[in-house]
Design a protein around this motif. Sequence first.
Motif, mmCIF file in Angstrom:
data_model
loop_
_atom_site.group_PDB
_atom_site.id
_atom_site.type_symbol
_atom_site.label_atom_id
_atom_site.label_comp_id
_atom_site.label_asym_id
_atom_site.label_seq_id
_atom_site.Cartn_x
_atom_site.Cartn_y
_atom_site.Cartn_z
ATOM 1 N N GLU A 30 -2.385 -7.182 -8.654
ATOM 2 C CA GLU A 30 -3.256 -6.430 -7.889
ATOM 3 C C GLU A 30 -2.199 -5.741 -6.939
ATOM 4 O O GLU A 30 -1.022 -5.817 -6.662
ATOM 5 N N ASP A 31 -2.964 -4.878 -6.280
ATOM 6 C CA ASP A 31 -1.960 -3.846 -5.045
ATOM 7 C C ASP A 31 -1.391 -4.841 -4.019
ATOM 8 O O ASP A 31 -0.518 -4.548 -3.358
ATOM 9 N N SER A 32 -2.204 -5.932 -3.666
ATOM 10 C CA SER A 32 -1.960 -7.030 -2.707
ATOM 11 C C SER A 32 -0.908 -7.899 -3.330
ATOM 12 O O SER A 32 -0.022 -8.668 -2.145
#
Length: 325
Positions: free
Chosen positions: A167-169
């Motif tokens: 994920e981008d996180s």
Amino acid sequence: MKKVFLTVTALSCLLVMGCKNSLNNTASPEKLFEDKPVTITWNNKASGEIESFQTDVEVYSMNNRKDTALSISSKYRLSMKKIEGVQYSRIDFNPDYNDGLARSIVTSDKEIVFFDTNTMEVEYRMPFENQMSGDLAFLNAETGLSRLNLDLIMSESKRLAFDVTEEDSGLISVSVPNDYFPSESGDARVSTRVSFDPVEEVVNEVEIVTLTEDGDVVTSSNYPVYEDVDGTPVKIGLITIIDTSVPELLDFGEEYQIYESEDDIPELSMSDFEKMVASDSAFETTDLIFGDPADLSSIETVVEMYTDVEINKTDDSVFRLVMGE
């Protein structure tokens, strides 16, 4: 002035029901953990192994359609231990939150036993049927107590052709196909996703979406809470958000008042309230429901807080009723 939850019996009937659900006006679940620090005792910590795990658990709950704050709903003692490769667990319910009954449940990989906590008298035995596919053993419950072997989890996930996403996180998510979960009572699994924190090497979230037989969509999101113990994360609780979306609206056939939050409820003086009660035109109610009463959707929050965690201190005798001794 007094804020009163009331129903007015008049020509224009005031129906005190319903609320679009939010936790914004309540203490956050995370705040509960900040206000009640946990004590953790770890025998033989140098090994880094968690062979047994025991703790008292306090359970707090809230439904956004009727509650304005989290409140305690249950207490129990949780014990887990792996003995000669077999995972055992036991729950001792607090009588104060179990209709005054001192009852316990102990399980192995083959059996579940219900018994009286004080006398140890067995009340019921039944075989344990593990519905989870053996291929998912690397994602079993006890692995979430501390740091995980993420290399193994990623390797097994790719071997089984699971969808693995970064994920981008920065989290890593693994989606488990629905074929691995048998349907229950007409309900159908829509999706299962497990997210991991690759830095702390712990579970970040487990999200399960289910379509019920009635057509409701239930999204259960589980967020483990960890405490750092000399650089090692230890699980100290769990926050669960259960979002139930009911597509069909009820038809009451008449107009009604909707209160979206406690702040929307009209205020009146105590003297006016007493006059209304005396004339049987109003009464206090404990069954307040926020939001549109025609919409049965809801969000339930459940917080499980661990206290006095003891690691590698649980004796085998705790599980003797299912150990064949």
